[in-house]
Design an enzyme around this catalytic site. Structure first.
Site, short mmCIF file in Angstrom:
data_model
loop_
_atom_site.label_atom_id
_atom_site.label_comp_id
_atom_site.label_asym_id
_atom_site.label_seq_id
_atom_site.Cartn_x
_atom_site.Cartn_y
_atom_site.Cartn_z
N ILE B 316 30.22 -90.52 -43.55
CA ILE B 316 30.57 -91.14 -42.54
C ILE B 316 29.60 -91.47 -41.31
CG2 ILE B 316 32.60 -91.08 -40.77
CD1 ILE B 316 33.88 -89.16 -42.59
N CYS B 317 29.57 -92.58 -40.71
CA CYS B 317 28.92 -92.96 -39.56
C CYS B 317 27.15 -92.30 -39.90
CB CYS B 317 29.52 -92.41 -38.32
SG CYS B 317 28.72 -93.19 -37.00
N SER B 318 27.00 -91.56 -38.88
CA SER B 318 25.51 -91.00 -39.01
C SER B 318 25.36 -90.13 -40.34
CB SER B 318 25.04 -90.04 -37.83
OG SER B 318 25.99 -89.37 -37.65
#
Lengths: 285, 581
Positions: B316-318
């Site tokens: 997720i994301c980074s």
């Protein structure tokens, strides 16, 4: 998930964050079990700048069924920094509120070093709620037999909590006792398990004690009190625990061979003294 | 910390500062708002409001077009005159909640104030357009002018906002007193923005992050949570979730019925989730490799406990960026068959023209920012929160300014905002590595970056992938997330959810309005994809569960215990790291 059917020897520690008067604090609570279910829990007040993990050996040496509450002082470890500097009395009131929020109207308190100051303040300020007091390697604030200036200088910054090499190099000199033979131990203790907060948290802690002294009110403490101190403690020369024990009306003194952090590093020999004191019937104290 | 910096770390630093030296004003095009956040947070938000060279160019541009300026001024003058005699037609946007009170329309004084404000704002914004600036300068000046205009809104003033005036009379000024107290409390500590949620609105482990489970592995860097199965049969291949490194993991485990983890567990998945430690100055040297290694350790633990050869990964994301690099590393070392399915949520891998105000990030800014975090040892999450709030000042600053300080109300309890106010620090090395990736857009070029010594080539990752983005995501634009499907080597399913960065993630089924779009094929152009996509009612969570079930092996009986002999449970979920502020 705990398994209720196995009747555990001790309840597991539970780390939580709770908000007390708008300040988010990281705490660890081990509820009492068996005979300790309805007993007041033991609140541990930590030394300066370290998170409650440092006290783990002490907790492990206590009766596993005893309820124990530990917390990170605001701005240290996992607790949010307070908005402004605070006096020790404000922190004591905050801690009393924390215990009330946890549902403990009465509790015992053990203060180590800086936390001993907090414990003395709590004992006098919330005298209805603090049942027994244990003071370990602690002094009476600004009016005390001081440590050597070079030790005080090293205590004035949080560097030893942030730099393991530095911690190892000075541990013997400032903590004494077992640290003299094994300085790495101190570095390990302060570096690997603690969580370091912002520097500001440390300086607020230092500032909280500025101008504070328990000397004027020690005679007013009415709780049974155990005063412990090491004969090789560079931070708190042994004259201090002697003085405290003399001034506190219902005090018992226990001097041991060792240094500042021995209650943690030599927990298996020192904690039984604490247990014995906490378990003793009231009329013996 | 300088003495212990490794050779690659030093090279990355040099690359970033070289890029700073070559920085062409307004010529940079390689930023995402995420990088922007990271870059700005190293230096504090004030800098964004200094127009600098863009301001000089704005003045110069306007000086070259005196006609336009005179025209604007005359137009504004005429409008203000019409406002004074009550003939102006200027009105706020009907959906602008700030001016919902009827006093703005009925009270002649307030109406004139409002109309003058709107006309002046329009003229100011027009001036930026008139100056004929380049893309970068125009974005930058537009941002500053927008912020200025929004700050000057009469609703922000206690003497002009009719709601505040009424409340002041009702409470005898008590609202302003309470608001003043809130103001002092908020601005005494970072983030210096109005608080969007009370600190005691929620308690982690009590009413959020409550899906039952145990910590089965604790390392210096992370805790691995194994969630307790809630079904009698579970899929044999475990799912490992790699959350972002910038906030706490519990965005995917909010309150009951709002938790992705809970949804997956109840759908029969064996779910494991990484909970990153909140690092401090002592962990300054943890870089991308540290986190990549951590993901591999977590994969190994999940595999061992489930006694499987494979895991499914969800980044997720980074966390997705790091997981992608780990995938490339596994491909390079011939270990890719350890991963049964790969999923990415709101993750941008290709930073090229990744949307939004790209001009706000300059190479120089990146260099200065990594320098700042290196000195401190980490990048403070609270600084990030400040920057984030100032990206959407109307929603995240002025709204709360009025509510908290002028009205004296406590902000509403909202779990996502509580999560948002619980940031994690980013180590200096990680910050540098991320900035380095962004400045060079290194993930798009095979071999431009490395993970654990392997050159990263995302094209070699030929595992099936599931890619989710949010259509209104202002942090990771969906078009940028979409480009991931073109970069990975395997079959990709791209799903476009409604709403923004976080709300796209927290998308529980049962919401009448929930829907997502998806398509059979993934053409290179996102616009073409969107044209060919079909809309499906419901939450993408259900679609994802189906997709996962097809790839996580046959069902088997649920394990009788959490952990294993080698991975004895350390403590209950949510563990201890999640509590570190």
């Amino acid at each position: 998930m705990s398994t209720p059917q196995s009747a555990p020897e001790s309840a597991p520690d539970r780390v939580r964050t709770i908000s007390v008067r708008g300040i988010t604090a990281r705490i660890s609570v081990r509820p009492g079990v068996g005979p300790f279910v309805n007993e007041p829990p033991l609140l541990l007040c930590n030394g300066i700048g370290v998170s409650f993990e440092v006290l783990q050996p002490l907790v492990d040496a206590l009766d596993p069924r005893r309820g124990v509450v530990r917390f990170d002082v605001p701005g240290v470890g996992g607790s949010a920094p307070p908005p402004t500097p605070y006096p020790i009395a404000a922190l004591a009131s905050w801690v009393a509120r924390l215990m009330a929020d946890l549902g403990h109207q009465r509790f015992d308190v053990l203060g180590l070093s800086w936390g001993g100051g907090l414990a003395q303040q709590l004992a006098v300020q919330s005298w209805r709620r603090v049942r027994r007091v244990v003071l370990v390697a602690t002094g009476t604030g600004v009016l005390m037999v001081p440590a050597h200036p070079s030790v005080l200088l090293k205590m004035s910054t949080p560097r030893r909590h942030r730099d393991p090499a530095y911690a190892a190099s000075i541990a013997a000199e400032i903590y004494g006792g077992t640290m003299r033979t094994d300085p790495e131990k101190g570095a390990r203790l302060l570096h690997s398990v603690t969580r370091s907060g912002p520097r500001r948290g440390y300086y607020y802690q230092l500032g909280a004690m500025a101008g504070w002294s328990s000397l004027p009110f020690l005679r007013l403490l009415r709780q049974p009190t155990l005063v412990m101190g090491g004969d090789d403690d560079p931070i708190i020369p042994a004259a201090n625990p002697r003085l405290q024990a003399r001034l506190i009306p219902r005090a018992r003194l226990h001097l041991y061979e060792g240094g500042h952090l021995d209650i943690v590093t030599e927990a298996e020999t020192l904690v039984p003294v604490v247990e014995e004191f906490l378990l003793a019937p009231d009329h013996d104290l | 910390m300088t003495a212990t910096r490794s050779e690659p770390a030093r090279r990355a630093d040099e690359r970033i500062s070289d890029a700073g030296a070559r920085d062409e004003p307004g010529g940079s095009e390689l930023s995402t708002p995420l990088d922007l956040l990271l870059s700005e947070a190293g230096r504090g938000p004030l800098r964004r409001f200094l127009p600098g060279m863009s301001g000089v160019r704005l003045a110069a541009g306007l000086a070259r077009r005196p006609g336009a300026v005179v025209g604007r001024a005359a137009g504004l003058g005429a409008e203000l005159a019409r406002v004074q005699v009550g003939r102006s037609e200027v009105a706020p946007h009907p959906k602008d909640r700030r001016f919902a009170d009827e006093a703005w329309a009925k009270n002649p004084f307030l109406k004139r104030t409002l109309q003058s404000y709107l006309a002046t704002g329009q003229a100011l914004r027009g001036l930026v357009a008139d100056a004929g600036l380049g893309y970068g300068d125009e974005q930058r000046m537009g941002f500053i002018v927008d912020n200025l205009v929004e700050a000057l809104s009469p609703t922000n003033s206690p003497a002009l906002n009719p709601r505040v005036l009424k409340r002041t009379i009702d409470t005898g000024g008590g609202n302003l007193l309470a608001g003043g107290r809130r103001f002092v409390k908020d601005y005494a500590t970072a983030p210096r923005v109005p608080s969007m949620v009370e600190p005691d609105a929620f308690a982690v482990g009590e009413d959020i992050a409550v899906t039952p489970g145990s910590v089965v592995l604790r390392t210096e860097v992370f805790e691995l949570i194994q969630y307790t199965p809630q079904t009698t049969k579970v899929r044999s291949v475990p799912l490992l979730i790699v959350p972002p490194t910038i906030n706490k993991y519990y965005v995917i485990d909010l309150a009951e019925q709002r938790s992705l983890v809970e949804h997956l567990v109840q759908a029969g998945q064996q779910v494991y989730c990484v909970s990153w430690r909140n690092p401090d100055a002592r962990h300054a040297d943890w870089g991308l490799d540290t986190y990549g290694q951590a993901i591999i350790e977590a994969m190994t633990a999940a595999q061992d406990i489930a006694r499987q050869e494979q895991v499914a990964l969800l980044g997720i994301c980074s966390g997705g960026m790091i997981a992608s690099m780990v995938m490339a590393h596994l491909a390079a070392t011939g270990d890719l068959d350890r991963v049964a399915a790969f999923s990415l949520a709101v993750t941008v891998l290709d930073q090229h023209q990744a949307g939004l105000p790209s001009a706000l990030l300059s190479h120089k800014g990146a260099a200065a920012s990594t320098r700042a975090s290196r000195e401190k040892g980490y990048l403070d999450g609270r600084a990030l929160a400040e920057i984030f709030a100032w990206l959407r000042p109307n929603d995240l600053i002025w709204n709360y300014w009025v509510n908290n300080y002028l009205m004296g109300h406590a902000p509403k309890a909202f779990d996502i905002l509580y999560w948002n106010a619980d940031p994690v620090r980013m180590t200096a090395a990680m910050h540098r590595d991320f900035m380095d990736l962004a400045v060079r857009n290194a993930l798009t070029q095979p071999g431009e970056s490395t993970m654990l010594g392997s050159p990263v080539d995302l094209g070699t990752v030929d595992v099936d992938s599931y890619v989710v983005a949010g259509i209104a995501d202002h942090l990771c634009q969906w078009e940028s997330c979409y480009r991931t499907t073109q970069m990975l080597g395997g079959q990709s399913r791209f799903v476009l959810s409604t709403s923004g960065h976080i709300a796209a993630m927290v998308n529980p089924p049962g919401n009448e309005k929930a829907s997502f779009q998806t398509a059979e094929t993934n053409p290179a152009d996102p616009a073409e994809w969107l044209a060919g996509a079909t809309k499906v009612r419901g939450s993408w969570w259900e679609d994802y569960v189906e997709w996962l079930a097809a790839r996580t092996g046959p069902e088997r009986n649920r394990p009788r215990r959490t952990g294993s002999a080698a991975y004895e449970p350390v403590c209950e979920a949510p563990g201890t790291y999640v509590h570190d502020r």
